[in-house]
Structure formats: C-alpha cells, structure tokens
Design a protein around this motif. Structure first.
Motif, PDB file in Angstrom:
ATOM      1  N   PRO A  33      44.518  77.870  23.513  1.00 40.50           N
ATOM      2  CA  PRO A  33      45.945  77.979  23.199  1.00 40.50           C
ATOM      3  C   PRO A  33      46.719  76.660  23.320  1.00 40.50           C
ATOM      4  O   PRO A  33      47.767  76.508  22.692  1.00 40.50           O
ATOM      5  CB  PRO A  33      46.464  78.990  24.235  1.00 40.50           C
ATOM      6  CG  PRO A  33      45.272  79.708  24.723  1.00 40.50           C
ATOM      7  CD  PRO A  33      44.166  78.707  24.673  1.00 40.50           C
ATOM      8  N   PHE A  34      46.209  75.714  24.132  1.00 38.74           N
ATOM      9  CA  PHE A  34      47.007  74.496  24.338  1.00 38.74           C
ATOM     10  C   PHE A  34      46.357  73.228  23.798  1.00 38.74           C
ATOM     11  O   PHE A  34      46.937  72.136  23.914  1.00 38.74           O
ATOM     12  CB  PHE A  34      47.344  74.305  25.827  1.00 38.74           C
ATOM     13  CG  PHE A  34      46.158  74.118  26.749  1.00 38.74           C
ATOM     14  CD1 PHE A  34      45.428  72.940  26.771  1.00 38.74           C
ATOM     15  CD2 PHE A  34      45.782  75.128  27.624  1.00 38.74           C
ATOM     16  CE1 PHE A  34      44.351  72.752  27.634  1.00 38.74           C
ATOM     17  CE2 PHE A  34      44.714  74.966  28.502  1.00 38.74           C
ATOM     18  CZ  PHE A  34      43.992  73.773  28.495  1.00 38.74           C
ATOM     19  N   ILE A  35      45.159  73.318  23.210  1.00 39.27           N
ATOM     20  CA  ILE A  35      44.498  72.110  22.745  1.00 39.27           C
ATOM     21  C   ILE A  35      45.314  71.411  21.659  1.00 39.27           C
ATOM     22  O   ILE A  35      45.370  70.180  21.597  1.00 39.27           O
ATOM     23  CB  ILE A  35      43.067  72.428  22.247  1.00 39.27           C
ATOM     24  CG1 ILE A  35      42.311  71.146  21.931  1.00 39.27           C
ATOM     25  CG2 ILE A  35      43.098  73.354  21.041  1.00 39.27           C
ATOM     26  CD1 ILE A  35      42.082  70.261  23.125  1.00 39.27           C
ATOM     27  N   TYR A  36      45.988  72.198  20.818  1.00 37.86           N
ATOM     28  CA  TYR A  36      46.843  71.622  19.769  1.00 37.86           C
ATOM     29  C   TYR A  36      47.948  70.789  20.409  1.00 37.86           C
ATOM     30  O   TYR A  36      48.221  69.658  20.003  1.00 37.86           O
ATOM     31  CB  TYR A  36      47.431  72.756  18.933  1.00 37.86           C
ATOM     32  CG  TYR A  36      48.222  72.318  17.717  1.00 37.86           C
ATOM     33  CD1 TYR A  36      47.615  72.197  16.473  1.00 37.86           C
ATOM     34  CD2 TYR A  36      49.583  72.050  17.801  1.00 37.86           C
ATOM     35  CE1 TYR A  36      48.347  71.813  15.346  1.00 37.86           C
ATOM     36  CE2 TYR A  36      50.318  71.664  16.690  1.00 37.86           C
ATOM     37  CZ  TYR A  36      49.695  71.550  15.469  1.00 37.86           C
ATOM     38  OH  TYR A  36      50.426  71.169  14.371  1.00 37.86           O
ATOM     39  N   GLY A  53      45.070  80.133  29.677  1.00 33.98           N
ATOM     40  CA  GLY A  53      45.471  78.853  29.105  1.00 33.98           C
ATOM     41  C   GLY A  53      46.846  78.900  28.470  1.00 33.98           C
ATOM     42  O   GLY A  53      47.644  77.963  28.599  1.00 33.98           O
ATOM     43  N   GLY A  54      47.139  79.996  27.779  1.00 31.48           N
ATOM     44  CA  GLY A  54      48.431  80.109  27.102  1.00 31.48           C
ATOM     45  C   GLY A  54      49.602  80.289  28.048  1.00 31.48           C
ATOM     46  O   GLY A  54      50.659  79.668  27.880  1.00 31.48           O
ATOM     47  N   TYR A  55      49.426  81.108  29.074  1.00 32.18           N
ATOM     48  CA  TYR A  55      50.531  81.405  29.986  1.00 32.18           C
ATOM     49  C   TYR A  55      50.756  80.319  31.034  1.00 32.18           C
ATOM     50  O   TYR A  55      51.884  80.129  31.504  1.00 32.18           O
ATOM     51  CB  TYR A  55      50.294  82.738  30.688  1.00 32.18           C
ATOM     52  CG  TYR A  55      50.669  83.939  29.856  1.00 32.18           C
ATOM     53  CD1 TYR A  55      51.965  84.117  29.385  1.00 32.18           C
ATOM     54  CD2 TYR A  55      49.719  84.903  29.521  1.00 32.18           C
ATOM     55  CE1 TYR A  55      52.305  85.211  28.610  1.00 32.18           C
ATOM     56  CE2 TYR A  55      50.049  86.001  28.741  1.00 32.18           C
ATOM     57  CZ  TYR A  55      51.347  86.159  28.287  1.00 32.18           C
ATOM     58  OH  TYR A  55      51.679  87.240  27.517  1.00 32.18           O
ATOM     59  N   ALA A 107      47.739  79.934  14.272  1.00 28.73           N
ATOM     60  CA  ALA A 107      48.908  80.658  14.771  1.00 28.73           C
ATOM     61  C   ALA A 107      50.039  79.708  15.155  1.00 28.73           C
ATOM     62  O   ALA A 107      51.226  80.024  14.966  1.00 28.73           O
ATOM     63  CB  ALA A 107      48.522  81.523  15.968  1.00 28.73           C
ATOM     64  N   ALA A 108      49.700  78.532  15.676  1.00 24.63           N
ATOM     65  CA  ALA A 108      50.730  77.591  16.124  1.00 24.63           C
ATOM     66  C   ALA A 108      51.302  76.747  14.989  1.00 24.63           C
ATOM     67  O   ALA A 108      52.379  76.150  15.134  1.00 24.63           O
ATOM     68  CB  ALA A 108      50.152  76.667  17.195  1.00 24.63           C
ATOM     69  N   SER A 109      50.613  76.692  13.855  1.00 27.61           N
ATOM     70  CA  SER A 109      51.051  75.829  12.755  1.00 27.61           C
ATOM     71  C   SER A 109      52.330  76.342  12.109  1.00 27.61           C
ATOM     72  O   SER A 109      52.585  77.544  12.041  1.00 27.61           O
ATOM     73  CB  SER A 109      49.951  75.739  11.694  1.00 27.61           C
ATOM     74  OG  SER A 109      48.799  75.124  12.210  1.00 27.61           O
ATOM     75  N   ALA A 110      53.134  75.396  11.636  1.00 26.75           N
ATOM     76  CA  ALA A 110      54.373  75.737  10.941  1.00 26.75           C
ATOM     77  C   ALA A 110      54.124  75.738   9.435  1.00 26.75           C
ATOM     78  O   ALA A 110      53.017  75.488   8.963  1.00 26.75           O
ATOM     79  CB  ALA A 110      55.463  74.734  11.300  1.00 26.75           C
ATOM     80  N   GLY A 111      55.159  76.034   8.675  1.00 23.29           N
ATOM     81  CA  GLY A 111      55.047  76.024   7.230  1.00 23.29           C
ATOM     82  C   GLY A 111      54.387  77.278   6.694  1.00 23.29           C
ATOM     83  O   GLY A 111      54.297  78.304   7.378  1.00 23.29           O
ATOM     84  N   GLN A 163      53.688  79.989  13.194  1.00 21.75           N
ATOM     85  CA  GLN A 163      54.739  79.395  14.020  1.00 21.75           C
ATOM     86  C   GLN A 163      54.810  80.057  15.396  1.00 21.75           C
ATOM     87  O   GLN A 163      55.888  80.327  15.922  1.00 21.75           O
ATOM     88  CB  GLN A 163      56.104  79.477  13.313  1.00 21.75           C
ATOM     89  CG  GLN A 163      56.166  78.704  12.021  1.00 21.75           C
ATOM     90  CD  GLN A 163      57.565  78.645  11.421  1.00 21.75           C
ATOM     91  OE1 GLN A 163      58.559  78.874  12.119  1.00 21.75           O
ATOM     92  NE2 GLN A 163      57.651  78.335  10.144  1.00 21.75           N
ATOM     93  N   PHE A 164      53.658  80.308  16.004  1.00 24.68           N
ATOM     94  CA  PHE A 164      53.592  80.916  17.331  1.00 24.68           C
ATOM     95  C   PHE A 164      53.719  79.848  18.411  1.00 24.68           C
ATOM     96  O   PHE A 164      53.286  78.709  18.233  1.00 24.68           O
ATOM     97  CB  PHE A 164      52.255  81.630  17.524  1.00 24.68           C
ATOM     98  CG  PHE A 164      52.210  83.025  16.959  1.00 24.68           C
ATOM     99  CD1 PHE A 164      53.204  83.493  16.108  1.00 24.68           C
ATOM    100  CD2 PHE A 164      51.170  83.886  17.283  1.00 24.68           C
ATOM    101  CE1 PHE A 164      53.154  84.777  15.590  1.00 24.68           C
ATOM    102  CE2 PHE A 164      51.106  85.172  16.772  1.00 24.68           C
ATOM    103  CZ  PHE A 164      52.109  85.613  15.919  1.00 24.68           C
ATOM    104  N   THR A 165      54.291  80.236  19.544  1.00 23.61           N
ATOM    105  CA  THR A 165      54.243  79.405  20.741  1.00 23.61           C
ATOM    106  C   THR A 165      52.936  79.703  21.474  1.00 23.61           C
ATOM    107  O   THR A 165      52.225  80.662  21.146  1.00 23.61           O
ATOM    108  CB  THR A 165      55.430  79.704  21.663  1.00 23.61           C
ATOM    109  OG1 THR A 165      55.326  81.065  22.137  1.00 23.61           O
ATOM    110  CG2 THR A 165      56.757  79.539  20.923  1.00 23.61           C
ATOM    111  N   SER A 166      52.621  78.903  22.500  1.00 21.32           N
ATOM    112  CA  SER A 166      51.406  79.172  23.273  1.00 21.32           C
ATOM    113  C   SER A 166      51.493  80.539  23.944  1.00 21.32           C
ATOM    114  O   SER A 166      50.481  81.238  24.095  1.00 21.32           O
ATOM    115  CB  SER A 166      51.187  78.080  24.329  1.00 21.32           C
ATOM    116  OG  SER A 166      52.271  78.033  25.241  1.00 21.32           O
ATOM    117  N   LYS A 167      52.717  80.949  24.314  1.00 22.20           N
ATOM    118  CA  LYS A 167      52.899  82.272  24.921  1.00 22.20           C
ATOM    119  C   LYS A 167      52.646  83.373  23.904  1.00 22.20           C
ATOM    120  O   LYS A 167      52.044  84.411  24.220  1.00 22.20           O
ATOM    121  CB  LYS A 167      54.314  82.393  25.490  1.00 22.20           C
ATOM    122  CG  LYS A 167      54.558  83.696  26.238  1.00 22.20           C
ATOM    123  CD  LYS A 167      55.947  83.727  26.849  1.00 22.20           C
ATOM    124  CE  LYS A 167      56.186  85.044  27.592  1.00 22.20           C
ATOM    125  NZ  LYS A 167      57.543  85.097  28.200  1.00 22.20           N
TER     126      LYS A 167
END
Length: 470
Positions: A38-41, A167-169, A287-291, A296-300
């Motif tokens: 979840p946080f490697i990006y 990892g995400g939380y 999931a975290a990518s925009a566009g 457009q997800f957050t790590s949470k």
C-alpha cells in the motif's frame, strides 16, 4: 477438520498444536512480502529521485528483490530440512526476516530499499518447508489432505490480506495518530511502524516455536515411532494399510511414473504465482493512481478494500474449499479457479470508467463492484493454491518431500521474482506509450488473462499424466 485431528496415534505429534504453530509461521512470510504494497508508491515518490511514470517500474523492482533470493534458496532449504529438520530452518528464517523487515522500514533511498528487501527474501525462503511440515503431518496421521492444506492456504491468504492492511493503516503515522510527535522516530521514518509490527510478529512466533513446536520430519525425530507400526524405512507402506486412498495413489503412481506429475504441478504452481503476484503488486498502484487509469485511492482506502477480504478468505478457505473438495477432484478445482481468474482480471481495468468524477452514487457503485471482483479473485486464489498443494503432496515420496516442496516453492518464488518487475515495467510502459485500448493501462490486465489461461493449459497436461487416479 476438527474430527480429523481428534484421532490419536501412539507416539504421534500433538496434531492440533503443531498445525496451529505452523499456521502462525506461515503467516509471517506473506506478511513480510506484502506489507509494503500500500505504501511503496508513496515511499518511492518520497525518495524524490523518480519520475511518476517510472514509479511502477521501481516498485516492481523492489518487490522482485524480495523474491529472487527466495527463489534461489527455497530448494536448498528444503534439502537442508530433509537432513536437519523443519524446525531449525523455520526458526532461523523467522529471526532473520524480523531483522531485515525492520531495516527496510529505515529506507531512504532506492539502493537501501532494494538491498534490505533482498535480504528479507533470503530469510523468507522457507514457505516450502512450512508446506512440507503440513503435508507430512497429514500424511503420517492419515488426515484429509485437502482439509490439512486448507490451513496452509488460509494462513497464507490471511498474511496476504493482513500485510497490506497493516502497511496501509500504519504508514505515515504522524499524519494519522496524535501520539506521533514531530521529530519522532516514526515521523522521521514514515514507513517504519508497519515494519516494526511485522518484525515483532516474527520474533514472537519464533520464540513460541522454539518452546513448543515439534519436529515433523520423522527421520529426524522419530527413527521408530514407539507403539506404532510406522518405521523410518517404510512409512508409506504402513500407512497405506490404514488409508485406502494412499494405496490407490501409489498404484497409480507406479503405472504413470511420479516425475511427470510432479513437473506438471511445479509448472502449474509457477503460473498461478506469476499472475497472482502481478495483481497483488499492481493493484495498490492502480488504486492509488489518478486520472483515467486509476481509482485515486489513499493508502487507507487501499487497506480498507483489502481488509474486507479477510472474512471472505476465512469462509473460502475453511468452509467453501472443504465443501468443494468433498464433491470435486483437486484437478477440477485447480482448472476451474484458473478459468474464473481469466474472466475476472480484465474486469478490474473497467473500474476507472465507472466513476469519472470519483464522487456521488457512481463512486459507491464503483466500490461495490470493486469489492465483488476482489472477493471472487481472492476466493479463486484460495482454491488454486490449495488444490495445487494437494496435488503436489500426493505425488511426492515421503523421503523427498522437503526437496520437492522446496522445488515447488522455487517455482512460486520464480513467478513472484519476475512478476513484479514484469508488471511494473508493463504498467509504466502502458502509461506513456500513447496507444489506444487495449494497449494502454488495460494491457496489464489482458496479460493477466493470458497467464491465467496458461494455468489452464498446464492443467491439461496434468490431467493426462494423472488421469489414472484423478
């Protein structure tokens, strides 16, 4: 499974306790492997040395750095465990992993992250040894192998859910928890806290294993089982008298030769590990990518979507799989899981088109469809891994079980080693190639479909090899 575990055998291991302890050990490897997803990006972006379009490539490389040493060590550790026992190999792996996961949490550069992940993979090459321990415990006690390996699959799947969840939380805790003060260690190293949790888990489990885990390799602990008819030289022959299925498998193996079956199983498990790790590694990035190529997800948000899968995996592994295993062959379940995955993978690439403004009712619909697709995917994964583990365990001679299971783990690690780098490279290339669908970001999910079909093809060869008894 409870009924199976209640049958006493003179001189035998305490089955429930051994299964429970091995299960807790199994969780440690996928926990260490996936805690960074979840946080490697964000971590790579925070290094400040990588352009956004290349983040996927470096994320894949860091993930692969874990699985390459694991691939190289898995068969060797299986051979060592055949000679020295399962217990010492498992404990050393847990302690080494605890240290290396902690070091990864201190990463502030690509080189440090890659090196620490490589060392972590080196000490996490004993999943094959865990699988071996479960297999020989089930074999020696005449337990239902499908139910026994359900434990391995369940714990492995739980690790793949809990890892990204932690990892995400817990990543960047200074932004989430008031007790993290500015300048605190966890503020200076924003990705250390989840790694500390993973390290503590491995340390606690290793201490418990030192005190309570019994050796399952009979050649190490039990040259002759007191009060039992099972000897070191002829365990399978003695057990065959108690288990008609073993007799049936043995006769079939003699007719067709076990080597063909073993290699088809190893190829199959390599296929499933390849497309599974590509999905696991790319999903958080997607999931975290925009566009129009992400959610457009957050790590949470990512952690939340994966946390919902915990109960799904529990039901799939401990309820659904035993139900299916009683009614269908392991080969049939293996093949069906591949077909389901081939259908589901491309559907993920359609999710960004559901909600262009990422708000309102369309956003809710997007979440619902995402969770349904994730549930189907994780369930199919559970069925695939458990079925192939049962198939492989059935065709292996007891005295070579550690070696062959280690070879199977090498195939898994091979897929996991190349998968993240392959997936990350394709993802980065697809975002910048300017080509229309399906050669834009959809391309990765098309490739996932093709890899799932390769799993189906491997099952056809396995069917031909094992048609005598499956």
């Amino acid at each position: 499974m409870a009924a199976d575990l209640e049958q006493p055998v003179a001189g035998a291991l305490p089955v429930k306790r051994t299964f429970l302890l091995i299960g807790t050990i199994v969780i440690a490897e996928p926990l260490a492997a996936t805690i960074l997803f979840p946080f490697i990006y964000m971590m790579i972006s925070d290094f400040g040395t990588v352009q956004e379009r290349y983040v996927g490539f470096w994320a894949g490389l860091i993930t692969s750095a874990f699985f390459v040493p694991q691939m190289l060590m898995a068969t060797l550790l299986g051979m060592i465990s055949d000679r020295l026992g399962r217990k010492p190999v498992l404990i050393i792996g847990l302690l080494g992993s605890a240290l290396c996961v902690f070091l990864f949490g201190l990463s502030r550069s690509l080189s440090w992250a890659i090196l620490s992940r490589a060392l972590c993979g080196l000490f996490n090459a004993n999943a094959g040894v865990s699988r071996t321990a479960i297999g020989e415990l089930a074999h020696n006690r005449g337990l239902n192998q499908g139910r026994a390996f359900s434990l391995f699959g369940f714990c492995n799947s739980i690790g793949y859910v809990i890892g990204p969840l932690i990892g995400g939380y817990l990543a960047k805790p200074a932004q989430k928890f008031s007790w993290i003060q500015s300048g605190n260690l966890f503020d200076q190293y924003p990705y250390l806290l989840p790694c500390v949790v993973s390290s503590l888990y491995s340390i606690i489990v290793s201490v418990i294993a030192i005190l309570l885990l019994d050796e399952t390799n009979q050649g190490i602990s039990y040259p002759t089982l007191t009060g039992s008819t099972v000897s070191e030289e002829t365990p399978s022959e003695a057990l065959a008298e108690q288990d008609p299925l073993l007799t049936r498998l043995k006769v079939a193996a003699a007719r067709i030769g076990p080597r063909n079956s073993t290699w088809y199983c190893i190829i199959g498990v390599g296929c499933v590990s390849l497309h599974a790790i590509i999905f696991d590694e790319i999903y958080p990035i997607f999931a975290a990518s925009a566009g129009d190529h992400g959610l457009q997800f957050t790590s949470k948000d990512i952690a939340t979507s994966l946390s919902v899968m915990g109960p799904i995996i529990f039901v799939a592994q401990l309820v659904l799989y035993p139900f299916l295993n009683d009614r269908f062959s392991s080969l049939g379940l293996w093949r069906t899981s591949a077909a389901v995955l081939a259908v589901v993978y491309p559907l993920f690439s359609l999710l960004p088109h559901i909600s262009e403004n990422h708000q309102g009712s369309s956003r809710i619909v997007q979440w619902v469809i995402l969770l349904v697709l994730l549930a189907i995917r994780f369930t199919a994964n559970v069925v695939a891994y458990t079925s192939i583990s049962v198939l492989l365990n059935q065709v292996v001679a007891p005295e070579k079980r550690g070696t062959i299971m280690g070879l199977g783990q090498t195939a898994i690690s091979l897929g996991r080693a190349f998968g993240p780098a392959l997936g990350g490279t394709i993802w980065s290339w697809s975002l910048g190639n300017g080509l229309p669908p399906p050669f834009d970001f959809h391309l990765l999910y098309v490739i996932e479909l093709l890899l799932a079909l390769a799993q189906v093809i491997s099952s056809l060869g396995l069917a031909k090899s094992q048609s005598v008894y499956l």
